[in-house]
Design an enzyme around this catalytic site. Structure first.
Site, short mmCIF file in Angstrom:
data_model
loop_
_atom_site.label_atom_id
_atom_site.label_comp_id
_atom_site.label_asym_id
_atom_site.label_seq_id
_atom_site.Cartn_x
_atom_site.Cartn_y
_atom_site.Cartn_z
CB SER A 138 -73.44 6.96 14.26
OG SER A 138 -74.38 6.12 14.90
CB VAL A 173 -71.74 -7.78 22.63
CG1 VAL A 173 -71.58 -6.72 21.54
CG2 VAL A 173 -72.69 -8.87 22.18
CG LEU A 174 -65.23 -4.84 22.68
CD1 LEU A 174 -65.17 -4.29 24.11
CD2 LEU A 174 -63.84 -5.26 22.20
CD1 TRP A 180 -73.18 10.80 26.11
CD2 TRP A 180 -73.30 10.81 23.89
NE1 TRP A 180 -72.60 11.97 25.67
CE2 TRP A 180 -72.67 12.02 24.30
CE3 TRP A 180 -73.48 10.60 22.52
CZ2 TRP A 180 -72.22 12.98 23.42
CZ3 TRP A 180 -73.03 11.56 21.62
CH2 TRP A 180 -72.42 12.74 22.07
CB SER A 201 -65.75 10.60 25.43
OG SER A 201 -66.56 11.61 26.00
CB CYS A 361 -71.19 16.62 7.39
SG CYS A 361 -69.61 16.79 8.24
#
Length: 407
Positions: A138, A173-174, A180, A201, A361
């Site tokens: 990201s 925390v979620l 990964w 995934s 992108c």
């Protein structure tokens, strides 16, 4: 060729050389030195290129019927982007945008998992070729143009942690779309949080759990293969990085309502996602078809319209403009530098598809209206301080702590 005629009407700034199917050379544009030379093979289909150029050009590059000399694909796409949207643009481009502007992606649970598998369950060796060692897939956070990719990705994790207000150990925390596992492990190891990560995934789930087993955080971090809609709360903090793009516009209200349900009364959520800086629009058709099926990018008006319905407070919003352009530049250069290794994993068509994806992108963030936003949300208006000083102080404290030599 009609394709050539359309290109000629669009290109007003800069020049492009095009070798047509018969081998004839045409220079399009303002007469300056061409930035790239595009070659069309005898198999290139005029109809396919003009029917939907945003898709057709990418497909032609993938199958080899359109090639770009000297590896200058990025320069070719950059030239198109610099001319696109000007008064010289061809009306057929606007027509295509209007025809698809109302498309809204639907991602029910079963489809969401298959969409994720299409991209994230590729060979792990592929991602190791171009991502940083923590596999942060990201937008990084470049505090300086001299930052390496590794430094910028660590900056990003610190930046997010500061906005989550991890002001005491043991906060639950979620991490929605935990990838990964890098961010979840960072929050657990460096900030003492108890982190639950969820992903759809299989590959990411296995990799994250293997890392968690070796982590000094021990049982304070865990990963689960499940849809966020199946998760139960409450959580003190919720973070989601690079996942909102896969929610689908029809599910935005469902997403924010679920966040509100999962969040403790004094909780804080931080959403890091790609969006558009202008009006609502569909995602690029090449990206949707070949790279991220089921993906959608929001305009901020679409985000806030749904947040308002849930009763959540938007307590902070930051727009990261060129950070993702720089991230993608690093990824593209790393990917191409190791193209021989890519070809040991996948074929030449896949290599060209991903080169086109990364270049397209990057151009979108550098020349068009793509941007990244970080939206902080809370249930109560007084949950976070009324100035942003706490963010900067937390970020500096984390950096000092992390750079201090460990015993």
């Amino acid at each position: 060729m009609i394709f050539l005629r359309i290109l000629r009407t669009i290109l007003r700034r800069g020049s492009l050389a095009v070798i047509d199917r018969a081998g004839r050379r045409h220079v399009l544009g303002d007469g300056s030195e061409p930035v790239a030379t595009v070659r069309l093979s005898p198999q290139a289909s005029d109809w396919h290129l003009i029917r939907n150029p945003m898709l057709g050009i990418g497909e032609a590059y993938m199958d080899g019927s359109l090639s770009v000399d000297d590896g200058r694909l990025y320069e070719f796409l950059d030239l198109l982007a610099r001319n696109y949207g000007t008064e010289a643009s061809h009306p057929w481009m606007s027509l295509l945008e209007r025809a698809t502007a109302r498309l809204k992606q639907s991602n029910p649970m079963g489809r969401a998992r298959s969409n994720v598998a299409h991209h994230y369950d590729l060979s792990p060796a592929l991602y190791d070729l171009f991502l940083d060692s923590d596999r942060q897939y990201s937008c990084a956070y470049f505090r300086s143009p001299e930052d390496t990719l590794e430094e910028a990705q660590l900056n990003k994790k610190r930046h997010i942690a500061a906005k989550l207000m991890l002001d005491r150990p043991g906060l639950k925390v979620l991490d929605i779309g935990s990838g990964w596992g890098g961010l979840a492990l960072y929050l657990a190891e460096e900030h003492g949080a108890e982190v639950t990560g969820v992903t759809l995934s299989d590959e990411q789930y296995a990799h994250a759990n293997a890392r968690a087993a070796r982590s000094p955080a021990g049982d304070r971090v865990s990963f689960h293969l499940k849809d966020y809609r199946e998760q139960q709360g409450p959580f003190d903090r919720i973070v989601s990085v690079g996942m909102f793009e896969h929610v689908g516009k029809r599910h935005y209200l469902e997403y924010f309502a679920k966040l509100r349900e999962l969040l403790a009364d004094d909780g804080v959520a931080l959403i890091h996602a790609i969006g558009y800086s202008d009006v609502p629009a569909p995602i690029n058709p090449f990206i949707r078809k070949y790279i991220f099926p089921g993906a959608d990018l929001p305009a901020m008006s679409e985000v806030f319209t749904e947040v308002e319905k849930t009763g959540l407070y938007a307590t902070d919003l930051e727009i990261l403009r060129l950070h993702y352009a720089e991230t993608l530049r690093h990824w593209r250069e790393r990917f191409l530098a190791r193209s021989d290794e890519v070809l040991k994993i996948y074929d030449a068509r896949f290599l060209r598809m991903w080169e086109f994806y990364l270049a397209l992108c990057e151009v979108g963030f550098r020349r068009r209206t793509n941007m990244v936003f970080q939206l902080q949300l809370a249930k109560r208006i007084d949950t976070v301080p009324i100035t942003r000083d706490y963010m900067f102080e937390a970020e500096r404290a984390a950096e000092a702590r992390e750079t201090k030599p460990k015993p």
